[in-house]
Write a protein that holds these residues in place. Sequence first.
Motif, PDB file in Angstrom:
ATOM      1  N   UNK A 123       0.829  -1.202   0.000  1.00  0.00           N
ATOM      2  CA  UNK A 123       0.000   0.000   0.000  1.00  0.00           C
ATOM      3  C   UNK A 123       0.870   1.262   0.000  1.00  0.00           C
ATOM      4  N   UNK A 124       1.905   1.276   0.797  1.00  0.00           N
ATOM      5  CA  UNK A 124       2.791   2.443   0.849  1.00  0.00           C
ATOM      6  C   UNK A 124       3.531   2.638  -0.471  1.00  0.00           C
ATOM      7  N   UNK A 125       3.932   1.546  -1.101  1.00  0.00           N
ATOM      8  CA  UNK A 125       4.606   1.662  -2.394  1.00  0.00           C
ATOM      9  C   UNK A 125       3.661   2.278  -3.418  1.00  0.00           C
ATOM     10  N   UNK A 126       2.402   1.822  -3.417  1.00  0.00           N
ATOM     11  CA  UNK A 126       1.419   2.380  -4.352  1.00  0.00           C
ATOM     12  C   UNK A 126       1.159   3.859  -4.053  1.00  0.00           C
ATOM     13  N   UNK A 127       1.060   4.219  -2.758  1.00  0.00           N
ATOM     14  CA  UNK A 127       0.853   5.620  -2.400  1.00  0.00           C
ATOM     15  C   UNK A 127       2.042   6.480  -2.797  1.00  0.00           C
ATOM     16  N   UNK A 128       3.253   5.960  -2.636  1.00  0.00           N
ATOM     17  CA  UNK A 128       4.438   6.710  -3.055  1.00  0.00           C
ATOM     18  C   UNK A 128       4.440   6.943  -4.558  1.00  0.00           C
ATOM     19  N   UNK A 129       4.009   5.915  -5.294  1.00  0.00           N
ATOM     20  CA  UNK A 129       3.938   6.066  -6.753  1.00  0.00           C
ATOM     21  C   UNK A 129       2.921   7.133  -7.140  1.00  0.00           C
ATOM     22  N   UNK A 130       1.736   7.107  -6.500  1.00  0.00           N
ATOM     23  CA  UNK A 130       0.718   8.104  -6.783  1.00  0.00           C
ATOM     24  C   UNK A 130       1.172   9.507  -6.369  1.00  0.00           C
ATOM     25  N   UNK A 131       1.820   9.598  -5.220  1.00  0.00           N
ATOM     26  CA  UNK A 131       2.271  10.914  -4.786  1.00  0.00           C
ATOM     27  C   UNK A 131       3.368  11.439  -5.702  1.00  0.00           C
ATOM     28  N   UNK A 132       4.141  10.558  -6.314  1.00  0.00           N
ATOM     29  CA  UNK A 132       5.140  10.995  -7.288  1.00  0.00           C
ATOM     30  C   UNK A 132       4.476  11.585  -8.518  1.00  0.00           C
ATOM     31  N   UNK A 133       3.360  11.000  -8.916  1.00  0.00           N
ATOM     32  CA  UNK A 133       2.633  11.535 -10.082  1.00  0.00           C
ATOM     33  C   UNK A 133       1.911  12.829  -9.737  1.00  0.00           C
ATOM     34  N   UNK A 134       1.244  12.836  -8.595  1.00  0.00           N
ATOM     35  CA  UNK A 134       0.413  13.981  -8.221  1.00  0.00           C
ATOM     36  C   UNK A 134       1.247  15.061  -7.550  1.00  0.00           C
ATOM     37  N   UNK A 135       2.138  14.675  -6.738  1.00  0.00           N
ATOM     38  CA  UNK A 135       2.914  15.625  -5.943  1.00  0.00           C
ATOM     39  C   UNK A 135       2.401  15.590  -4.518  1.00  0.00           C
ATOM     40  N   UNK A 136       3.276  15.839  -3.626  1.00  0.00           N
ATOM     41  CA  UNK A 136       2.897  15.805  -2.218  1.00  0.00           C
ATOM     42  C   UNK A 136       2.640  17.234  -1.775  1.00  0.00           C
ATOM     43  N   UNK A 137       1.439  17.493  -1.351  1.00  0.00           N
ATOM     44  CA  UNK A 137       1.045  18.822  -0.894  1.00  0.00           C
ATOM     45  C   UNK A 137       0.339  18.696   0.440  1.00  0.00           C
ATOM     46  N   UNK A 138       0.513  19.737   1.224  1.00  0.00           N
ATOM     47  CA  UNK A 138      -0.221  19.776   2.478  1.00  0.00           C
ATOM     48  C   UNK A 138      -1.590  20.373   2.216  1.00  0.00           C
ATOM     49  N   UNK A 139      -2.440  20.289   3.189  1.00  0.00           N
ATOM     50  CA  UNK A 139      -3.800  20.819   3.053  1.00  0.00           C
ATOM     51  C   UNK A 139      -3.748  22.323   2.832  1.00  0.00           C
ATOM     52  N   UNK A 140      -2.845  23.009   3.522  1.00  0.00           N
ATOM     53  CA  UNK A 140      -2.738  24.460   3.357  1.00  0.00           C
ATOM     54  C   UNK A 140      -2.285  24.820   1.942  1.00  0.00           C
ATOM     55  N   UNK A 141      -1.351  24.032   1.390  1.00  0.00           N
ATOM     56  CA  UNK A 141      -0.890  24.296   0.020  1.00  0.00           C
ATOM     57  C   UNK A 141      -2.026  24.103  -0.981  1.00  0.00           C
ATOM     58  N   UNK A 142      -2.811  23.055  -0.789  1.00  0.00           N
ATOM     59  CA  UNK A 142      -3.937  22.791  -1.701  1.00  0.00           C
ATOM     60  C   UNK A 142      -4.964  23.910  -1.587  1.00  0.00           C
ATOM     61  N   UNK A 143      -5.247  24.353  -0.366  1.00  0.00           N
ATOM     62  CA  UNK A 143      -6.214  25.451  -0.185  1.00  0.00           C
ATOM     63  C   UNK A 143      -5.688  26.739  -0.826  1.00  0.00           C
ATOM     64  N   UNK A 144      -4.407  27.004  -0.656  1.00  0.00           N
ATOM     65  CA  UNK A 144      -3.808  28.187  -1.286  1.00  0.00           C
ATOM     66  C   UNK A 144      -3.882  28.111  -2.802  1.00  0.00           C
ATOM     67  N   UNK A 145      -3.586  26.935  -3.367  1.00  0.00           N
ATOM     68  CA  UNK A 145      -3.669  26.758  -4.819  1.00  0.00           C
ATOM     69  C   UNK A 145      -5.095  26.965  -5.301  1.00  0.00           C
ATOM     70  N   UNK A 146      -6.086  26.436  -4.577  1.00  0.00           N
ATOM     71  CA  UNK A 146      -7.490  26.609  -4.959  1.00  0.00           C
ATOM     72  C   UNK A 146      -7.901  28.079  -4.900  1.00  0.00           C
TER      73      UNK A 146
END
Length: 183
Positions: A123-146
């Motif tokens: 599960x962690x390997x799959x999440x790392x792969x997805x986060x590599x594609x999407x990027x790792x952002x915090x909730x504050x970063x996502x709210x700022x981007x929105x």
Amino acid sequence: MEGSLSGAVDAAEGGFRFIDSRTEPAEERLTALYPLANHEVFKRQILEEMKYRAPMIYSLEIADKFKKNGLAASLGQASRFTENAARIEKLLEERDDRLDEAWEAFLVIRQKALDLHPFYQTQLRDLNELSGRIGIHTVEEVRGTLSNAKSQVQALSDQIRGLTARLHLWPGPARPLRNRSGS
């Protein structure tokens, strides 16, 4: 019982007595069969007496020796130490039992962790792969981007309204829009 004693039943009447309790002093005498001058009798009498006296005398002699040397206080301390040691031993055994229970619980938890580790590792390997594609952002970063995206949409929307308003106000003849192909 009183009816069976000597005074209650008269033998002349044909009664039967279980116990003859009458004493006639003239007839009764206590005669020693063996005098104390006999060595065997004297020895048995001494042994009989000492059977009761010797343990008491011996115990008193030992107790006196302990009291004179001050060992009685030490023995009292040793006795208290033994009692305390027994209580502590009981507590230590209880602690050891609880530690054994905790160890068994740890082994169960460890086995569960070993069983679940491959699943979570996948599960962690799959999440790392997805986060590599999407990027790792915090909730504050996502709210700022929105909020930035919303403000950009609002600015573009304002520009479109402004352009639309200018086109309607243009005084010249309306020209048809050309597309890129030139037609």
